[in-house]
Each structure stands twice: as C-alpha cells, then as structure tokens.
Design a protein around this motif. Structure first.
Motif, PDB file in Angstrom:
ATOM      1  N   LYS A 208       0.801  -1.229   0.000  1.00 40.84           N
ATOM      2  CA  LYS A 208       0.000   0.000   0.000  1.00 40.84           C
ATOM      3  C   LYS A 208       0.837   1.283   0.000  1.00 40.84           C
ATOM      4  N   VAL A 209       2.149   1.159  -0.228  1.00 38.40           N
ATOM      5  CA  VAL A 209       3.018   2.335  -0.372  1.00 38.40           C
ATOM      6  C   VAL A 209       3.655   2.267  -1.755  1.00 38.40           C
ATOM      7  N   TYR A 210       3.309   3.241  -2.620  1.00 36.03           N
ATOM      8  CA  TYR A 210       3.690   3.192  -4.023  1.00 36.03           C
ATOM      9  C   TYR A 210       4.512   4.412  -4.439  1.00 36.03           C
ATOM     10  N   SER A 211       5.574   4.157  -5.178  1.00 41.66           N
ATOM     11  CA  SER A 211       6.183   5.207  -5.981  1.00 41.66           C
ATOM     12  C   SER A 211       5.389   5.243  -7.278  1.00 41.66           C
ATOM     13  N   VAL A 212       4.820   6.397  -7.599  1.00 44.46           N
ATOM     14  CA  VAL A 212       3.987   6.491  -8.805  1.00 44.46           C
ATOM     15  C   VAL A 212       4.827   6.258 -10.050  1.00 44.46           C
ATOM     16  N   GLY A 213       6.046   6.827 -10.063  1.00 47.25           N
ATOM     17  CA  GLY A 213       6.894   6.762 -11.243  1.00 47.25           C
ATOM     18  C   GLY A 213       6.593   7.906 -12.185  1.00 47.25           C
ATOM     19  N   ALA A 214       7.532   8.228 -13.049  1.00 47.24           N
ATOM     20  CA  ALA A 214       7.334   9.296 -14.025  1.00 47.24           C
ATOM     21  C   ALA A 214       6.287   8.889 -15.055  1.00 47.24           C
ATOM     22  N   LEU A 215       5.692   9.895 -15.670  1.00 44.80           N
ATOM     23  CA  LEU A 215       4.694   9.640 -16.709  1.00 44.80           C
ATOM     24  C   LEU A 215       5.337   9.001 -17.937  1.00 44.80           C
ATOM     25  N   THR A 216       6.549   9.455 -18.284  1.00 49.19           N
ATOM     26  CA  THR A 216       7.285   8.938 -19.437  1.00 49.19           C
ATOM     27  C   THR A 216       8.770   8.868 -19.087  1.00 49.19           C
ATOM     28  N   HIS A 217       9.548   8.152 -19.873  1.00 45.13           N
ATOM     29  CA  HIS A 217      10.997   8.263 -19.783  1.00 45.13           C
ATOM     30  C   HIS A 217      11.402   9.644 -20.284  1.00 45.13           C
ATOM     31  N   GLN A 218      12.392  10.267 -19.622  1.00 50.18           N
ATOM     32  CA  GLN A 218      12.772  11.624 -19.991  1.00 50.18           C
ATOM     33  C   GLN A 218      14.240  11.779 -20.356  1.00 50.18           C
ATOM     34  N   ASN A 219      15.115  10.924 -19.829  1.00 48.21           N
ATOM     35  CA  ASN A 219      16.531  10.987 -20.156  1.00 48.21           C
ATOM     36  C   ASN A 219      17.180   9.641 -19.834  1.00 48.21           C
ATOM     37  N   TRP A 220      18.502   9.570 -19.994  1.00 51.12           N
ATOM     38  CA  TRP A 220      19.194   8.293 -19.789  1.00 51.12           C
ATOM     39  C   TRP A 220      19.169   7.843 -18.335  1.00 51.12           C
ATOM     40  N   GLY A 221      18.868   8.751 -17.431  1.00 43.99           N
ATOM     41  CA  GLY A 221      18.724   8.356 -16.038  1.00 43.99           C
ATOM     42  C   GLY A 221      17.486   7.504 -15.794  1.00 43.99           C
ATOM     43  N   ASP A 222      16.569   7.438 -16.784  1.00 44.36           N
ATOM     44  CA  ASP A 222      15.334   6.663 -16.639  1.00 44.36           C
ATOM     45  C   ASP A 222      15.424   5.272 -17.250  1.00 44.36           C
ATOM     46  N   VAL A 223      16.593   4.900 -17.766  1.00 49.56           N
ATOM     47  CA  VAL A 223      16.757   3.569 -18.365  1.00 49.56           C
ATOM     48  C   VAL A 223      16.366   2.492 -17.360  1.00 49.56           C
ATOM     49  N   GLY A 224      15.505   1.588 -17.797  1.00 45.81           N
ATOM     50  CA  GLY A 224      15.097   0.475 -16.948  1.00 45.81           C
ATOM     51  C   GLY A 224      13.993   0.792 -15.963  1.00 45.81           C
ATOM     52  N   SER A 225      13.577   2.049 -15.887  1.00 41.38           N
ATOM     53  CA  SER A 225      12.519   2.405 -14.940  1.00 41.38           C
ATOM     54  C   SER A 225      11.146   2.107 -15.531  1.00 41.38           C
ATOM     55  N   ALA A 336      19.880  15.964   0.467  1.00 41.54           N
ATOM     56  CA  ALA A 336      18.493  16.128   0.004  1.00 41.54           C
ATOM     57  C   ALA A 336      18.393  16.449  -1.478  1.00 41.54           C
ATOM     58  N   ILE A 337      19.471  16.988  -2.074  1.00 44.39           N
ATOM     59  CA  ILE A 337      19.387  17.375  -3.487  1.00 44.39           C
ATOM     60  C   ILE A 337      20.312  16.554  -4.383  1.00 44.39           C
ATOM     61  N   LYS A 338      21.003  15.568  -3.836  1.00 47.61           N
ATOM     62  CA  LYS A 338      21.941  14.795  -4.648  1.00 47.61           C
ATOM     63  C   LYS A 338      21.260  14.115  -5.831  1.00 47.61           C
ATOM     64  N   ASP A 339      20.075  13.592  -5.616  1.00 41.92           N
ATOM     65  CA  ASP A 339      19.381  12.912  -6.707  1.00 41.92           C
ATOM     66  C   ASP A 339      19.032  13.884  -7.820  1.00 41.92           C
ATOM     67  N   ASP A 340      18.585  15.088  -7.450  1.00 38.66           N
ATOM     68  CA  ASP A 340      18.248  16.097  -8.454  1.00 38.66           C
ATOM     69  C   ASP A 340      19.491  16.542  -9.216  1.00 38.66           C
ATOM     70  N   VAL A 341      20.602  16.717  -8.504  1.00 41.02           N
ATOM     71  CA  VAL A 341      21.860  17.105  -9.152  1.00 41.02           C
ATOM     72  C   VAL A 341      22.305  16.017 -10.128  1.00 41.02           C
ATOM     73  N   ASN A 342      22.218  14.768  -9.694  1.00 38.35           N
ATOM     74  CA  ASN A 342      22.628  13.651 -10.539  1.00 38.35           C
ATOM     75  C   ASN A 342      21.794  13.600 -11.812  1.00 38.35           C
ATOM     76  N   THR A 343      20.469  13.731 -11.672  1.00 39.83           N
ATOM     77  CA  THR A 343      19.578  13.691 -12.833  1.00 39.83           C
ATOM     78  C   THR A 343      19.888  14.825 -13.800  1.00 39.83           C
ATOM     79  N   ALA A 344      20.099  16.030 -13.269  1.00 36.64           N
ATOM     80  CA  ALA A 344      20.374  17.186 -14.113  1.00 36.64           C
ATOM     81  C   ALA A 344      21.685  17.028 -14.879  1.00 36.64           C
ATOM     82  N   VAL A 345      22.720  16.524 -14.195  1.00 35.93           N
ATOM     83  CA  VAL A 345      24.020  16.353 -14.845  1.00 35.93           C
ATOM     84  C   VAL A 345      23.946  15.276 -15.925  1.00 35.93           C
TER      85      VAL A 345
END
Length: 356
Positions: A208-225, A336-345
């Motif tokens: 009963k605890v879900y990560s919704v996930g992105a609507l679409t793949h957006q970049n190479w960081g989404d491979v396999g998601s 708290a922002i490492k994931d966002d930094v990683n995705t952006a880079v």
C-alpha cells in the motif's frame, strides 16, 4: 468512484532527440499527447478525477511560454472537455524556493484552467478521501507535517484516507544509497494507500506504499525504470499502465536478443569501431532497419584504450556511472538534493552526447 494518479510529467522543451514542430517541441508534444490519451482512458474507465503527485514542469524557477501555453491548453481540455477534476501537487521541480509556497510554485499558473493546485499546508479532497501534502525540502519537516495532521484524526478515518506526497523514499531506485524516507515509516502511518512522486520508477515499495513513477521516460537516467500512470479502484486496488511514449534503451553491445526492444524507442549503444564512418552506419541501422525512434552511438575505438589506476570497468565504459558515484560521495552536495543534481548532470551529458 475510481481515480487516476500521475507524477513527474516534467513538461519541458527537451533537446535530446527533439525537433521543433512549428512552435512546439516534439518531445513536449509527445508528453502532452500521452497525458490527453491517459485522461481519456481514465474517463472511460469510470474515473472522475486525476491527481498529480508533483514535478509538473521540469526547469526549476522558470517555465518557457512555449511550454506553459500548450500545457495550459492541455489541462483546460482535460477539465472542460474530457471532464476530469484535476488536483496538482507541488514537487521540487515546480518551485523557485526551497519549500513549497503559492508565490514560488509554477504549477499555480494552471489554476485558471479549473484545476486545484496544492502549494501550501495541505489539501483534503473529501469525495475520494485524498490528503495531499506538498514538497518539504527537509524530510523530517514533511513527516512532522503529516504526523500533525493525523494527531487529531481517528485511526479509522486514516485507514480510509489516501496520502499523496512528493519526496525521496528509499528502495525505489535500485542501487541508490538510502538517503530518503524509510518506506516503513510511511506504511506505519496507517493510510489506505500512499502515493509518492519524485523518483522516476513505479514500484510498490511496501504494501500500500507506491512510488507512482514518471509519466514517461525523460533521459538516460530513466533507463530500466517503469513509467506510466495509475488507476485506483474504490477498494484501493492499484493498476499501473504504461504510456506509449518512447523509452530510453541502453545497450552495452548490439545483441540480436535486444533488437525487439528498439522499435519506437530511443536507443544508445556502445560499439567498437575502427573508422568514424561506422558511427553513421550503425545509427542508420538502428533507426531505419530496427525502427528505433532515434539512436545514439557511443564509439569505442580499438586504438584508443583509456586506462587509469584504480578505475573500474564500469567507470571506464560509462562516464555516467563515474558522475553518479562522484555525486553520491560528494560531501559538498547536500543529501536532500543529490538525486536532483545527478539527474540534471546526466541529462546535460546525454544532450551533449546527442549534439556531438
């Protein structure tokens, strides 16, 4: 009545694999079309509401008019023509400031379409019994806000309520070190369901605890998601549907067993070459023979083998891995922002790769 849930749409004028169709970015158009199609599907399935768990837009602090105006038209259509009530939660990418507020939330620009935007405090939608709490930069502050709401709420009411938040939660992204909220904490609140935006991978991380996930793949960081949208039944049962948008497919080598994944998707392959003209030949094969939507060839030159003391094979073959490891270990970047930094880079690197 059943309802739909989406998250991390990241409406944006993407550069990689994109072109201008008139005045609109082609990849933005794909995301808009997929949103419209899922709204129609949800309506036909008996839903009357669509909830968004944050990161409506992509670029923090600003939204280009060529992105904002088509998205505004989209949500006006969903509300007024398709006939869904829409509730938009603030995610970190929607915000100019560290914490969510009305003035700094780009999602507020859509309020004129008839959607309900949740920017401050919390919002309770009584028909579907949904509690929405917007982004808090500090995870403990978010948990404290939820606990405060529940302090005067009978357990029997909580058990009938669905919580929606935007936050990093552990165990959603394989291999990502734990620096988010423990899913056991979210499960322990006792909600009917918990839906979390932020990480681009759909997963039931606890019952009963879900990560919704992105609507679409957006970049190479989404491979396999696992990307797409959710349909939630009256009894709390959750069903995930993929959209038809292209996925990002990453291949270490060109193996025939992987060819069936390529049709309609963005492909990247690492191929050993002897001559530069082979890059164009392989790209042509992936796009015109195997029907990839677009292809990026990462040439490995036989006569230019790079070595470095202590480097692993992964860090040699994949610059992305080296970057990700560096960011994860960096003491100068707040957790708290490492994931966002990683995705952006990684997104910037992918766009440079494509441009080259």
């Amino acid at each position: 009545m059943p309802f739909g849930v989406i998250s991390d749409s990241h409406y944006h004028a993407w550069t990689a694999f994109a072109k201008q169709n008139g005045h609109i970015n082609s990849r933005l158009q794909i995301t808009i079309d997929e949103t419209r199609d899922l709204a129609k599907h949800l309506k036909k399935a008996g839903c009357d509401a669509l909830f968004h768990c944050g990161d409506i837009f992509h670029v923090r602090g600003r939204v280009a008019p060529s992105v904002l105006n088509p998205v505004t038209d989209l949500f006006a259509e969903i509300v007024n023509e398709i006939g869904l009530k829409v509730y938009l939660l603030a995610g970190n990418h929607d915000l100019e400031f560290e914490d969510s507020n009305r003035i700094g939330n780009s999602g507020e620009a859509l309020a004129g379409t008839g959607v309900h935007v949740v920017s401050e405090g919390f919002f309770y939608e009584p028909e579907h019994k949904v509690l929405m709490v917007p982004w808090h930069a500090k995870q403990q502050a978010l948990l404290n806000a939820i606990a405060k709401i529940l302090a005067d709420t009978p357990a029997v009411v909580t058990a009938e309520t669905t919580l929606m938040i935007h936050a990093p939660v552990n165990e959603i992204i394989p291999g990502l070190p734990d620096h988010g909220i423990d899913p056991d904490v979210l499960a322990g609140f006792g909600f009917k369901n918990v839906f979390v935006g932020h990480y681009h991978n759909h997963k039931e991380v606890r019952p009963k605890v879900y990560s919704v996930g992105a609507l679409t793949h957006q970049n190479w960081g989404d491979v396999g998601s696992k990307a797409g949208y959710l349909l939630v039944e009256d009894d709390g049962a959750v069903f995930q549907f993929e959209t038809g948008a292209p996925k990002f497919i990453d291949m270490e080598h060109l193996d025939e067993e992987d060819f069936d994944q390529l049709e309609g998707n963005y492909a990247r392959a690492r191929i050993e070459i002897e001559d530069e003209k082979e890059v164009a030949e392989y790209r042509d094969m992936l796009e015109n023979e195997l029907d990839a939507a677009a292809a990026l060839i990462m040439p490995l030159r036989k006569d230019k083998v790079i070595t470095r003391k202590g480097a692993t094979k992964a860090s040699l073959d994949r610059l992305e891995d080296s970057i990700s490891h560096f960011i994860k270990d960096a003491s100068t970047i707040p957790e708290a922002i490492k994931d966002d930094v990683n995705t952006a880079v990684l997104n910037t690197l992918a766009e440079i790769d494509h441009a080259v």
